[in-house]
Every structure is written in C-alpha cells, then in structure tokens.
Design an enzyme around this catalytic site. Sequence first.
Site, PDB file in Angstrom:
ATOM      1  CE1 TYR A   1      -3.672  -2.367  -0.239  1.00 21.98           C
ATOM      2  CE2 TYR A   1      -2.886  -3.302   1.822  1.00 21.98           C
ATOM      3  CZ  TYR A   1      -3.708  -3.367   0.713  1.00 21.98           C
ATOM      4  OH  TYR A   1      -4.575  -4.433   0.550  1.00 21.98           O
TER       5      TYR A   1
ATOM      6  N   GLY B   1      -3.924 -14.620  13.122  1.00 23.44           N
ATOM      7  CA  GLY B   1      -4.922 -14.149  12.176  1.00 23.44           C
ATOM      8  C   GLY B   1      -5.964 -15.206  11.844  1.00 23.44           C
TER       9      GLY B   1
END
Length: 395
Positions: free
Chosen positions: A177, A322
């Site tokens: 990103y 996660g």
Amino acid sequence: MSKSLIDTVQFRHGAQLSSCLVMPPMLTFSGLKGGFVSDDTLRYYHARSQAAGLLIAEYHYVSESGGPCSRPGYPEQLGIYSDEHLEGAKKIAAALQKNGNKAILQIHHGGREASGRAVKGEEVLAPSALDFSFLSYPVREMTNAEIEGIIKDFGRATKRAIEAGFSGVEIHGANHYLLQQFFSSFSNVREDKWGGSLEKRMAFPLAVVKEVKRVVEKYAPKDFIVGYRISPEEIHGDEAGYSYREAQALIREVIKYELDYIHLSLWEGYASKPVGSDRTYAEHFKSILDNQTKLIIVGGVFSEEDAQDAIAQTPTDLIAVGRGTLIDPLFGQKIKEGRGDEIVHQISPEQLEQTAWTSGLREAFTREDSLGLPELPGHDSITELHTGKYDSAEK
C-alpha cells in the site's frame, strides 16, 4: 525465564495488555458504500472481543483517494476519511473493548491499490505514474500538494480514532500500500524530495509517523498506543523494491519517534528468514529495536502449541494470530482460561456457524481460490457453501 502467552505486556507509554496474543488487522468485506460500518461488521467484532489481549481492527482508508482496496463486487473496505465515519468507528471500538482488551485502529492509504476508485472511473494515485502489469487501470503520479494533504489525513484519522475511543492506531506501511509504495524503488522513481535515494524514499512514511505522533501528543491520553506495520522485504522475481536491510534502516528512523511497537507482516510464517540468512526476520528486526519498542510477528499460528512455540523460539514480544482467530473467535480466551485444548483448529460447516463471519468473508473463504487469501485448514469442507452472490463483477 520462559515466556508465557498470558504474561502481562506493558507498552512504553503505560498501556497494559492481558496477554502476548494479538488479533492482527484482517479485511472483513463488510463495509457499506463509502466505507461505512454495517451491522455485519459489528457482529464480527463483537464476537472477537476476547480473541486476544490486543485487537487490531482492519485497515481504514484515511483519504477519499485512499480506497476502497477491496475486491470489486464484494462489500467495501471501511473508511475513516470523514467525520461521518466516526459513529461507526465508535461502535467498533466499543465492541472490541467490551471485555477489557485493547483495540487498535489500523490507518491506511491504498495508493495504486485503490481498485474501487478505478471501477467507478475515478483517478487512482501513486508515487509514480508507472505502467504496472498487474493492474488493469492506469495510475497518476501524486502532486506535492496531494502528498502533503494525505500526510495531514493520517493525522485527522488519528484524531478520529482517539475520539472514537480506540486505545491506539497502527500505521499501515506494509502489503504494497501507499507507504510501502513510496519506500519501494520498484514503485517510486520520483526525482523530488519524495523519491530517489533511500533517505528520500523514507521521507513519506516518516512524515506520516511524525504527523500521527504530533496529533497523539496533542489530543490522546498518555497511554495511547502507536504502532507501525511493515513488510520486511519487497521482492519481484529478481528485482527488489527494497531489502530487509533497507527496511531495517527505515525502522531505525521510525522508532526515534518512540512508537510502542513494530509489527512485521510475514507471509511465510513466524520462523521465516531472508534468503541467504540463518536468522529469522524476527531476529533481524528485534536486534535494532530499543528495549521499549515491542515487536509483533504474525504467521501460521492455529493452536496454543503454535503460539507458545512462536513466543519461545523467536525473540518477539507478541504473537499475532490471524486465521486462527478467524476460525475460533475465542482463541485467546480459551488459553487464558486453561482451555487451549478446546481451540478449534480447522474450519468446517459446523464451525462456520460459530465464527460470526460477515457475508463477504463467508463468500471469500468458500471460494475455490479463497479470493487469493491464505487458505484456511479445512477449506475444502466449506467450498460447497459458496453462493457466488458477490462474484458478478468478475463476469
């Protein structure tokens, strides 16, 4: 003395965690148009208030130009780019913190990955106007004014996180990103103060860190947590956007702002190593941190034994779980209560009903390709439940 998963962890500015476990930020595919929180979003986060001692909410884009980065056709990525998003952010913070654990808001700008803008015919911004073979749309090079504005947007988003009642923010400098795009020589070929040398490629992420810290010092409680997430390397075949040594150089500068933690995004698991090195990424990065900056690593933890091994075998302070918390929302609570043997390690049609997944997550993980996400153990048992309700954008 050996480390325990339920040890209390204290950050440099005073915040305390009830365990070494972290729920990392994971996209919920649940946002309404414009990046607003849905009932689906809140149900998912309410179910995970006891998943770990530190709960990091999914990435929220800080500028209107920063997203959405979610898959076209699926419910959108969440935003925090306007005061209109504050009500939803308050509800997420309250849901995650209802049992006394700490909640962090991950703040983010997608840069070239803001595919949702391209779908709507809007410009997609990037550090440099390059022709990326993996994108189906063009990108425009950001102006200096736009760069300065986005830096301020990270500060405004931080102020909203404070007002929403979060215990901290995590600056998203990983996973290709915008902050990583500026740091990468692969995607940043600018010739101004924002690109060129290693030092100039550090300028944007460091400016974001500086602005976030300025806002925190002005508006936040003293124990407000600030973290930074980074991908330790960026490799494109034979070409490197940056090496782990260059990433270490950036983190040496980042920690001068007295952050609470550094979070390594590791796709190959907690014990992964750079090519040609006999030391793990965790070892490389822990060696450059001061004794008050905690290290979080993530990857490949599905059981209490996995988590304990990660804490014991690496120099990390905290371990992020996660997919393990996707499968079992009570992962951390079961360990705290001495019921680690009851953690569910695989997804199944029966366990799917206990996950409180959003409709978007359910569709993503029941696809044959898991929508490009890391496959869950037991994946093949739930593919027959895929309906295709969000797949029309691909046809």
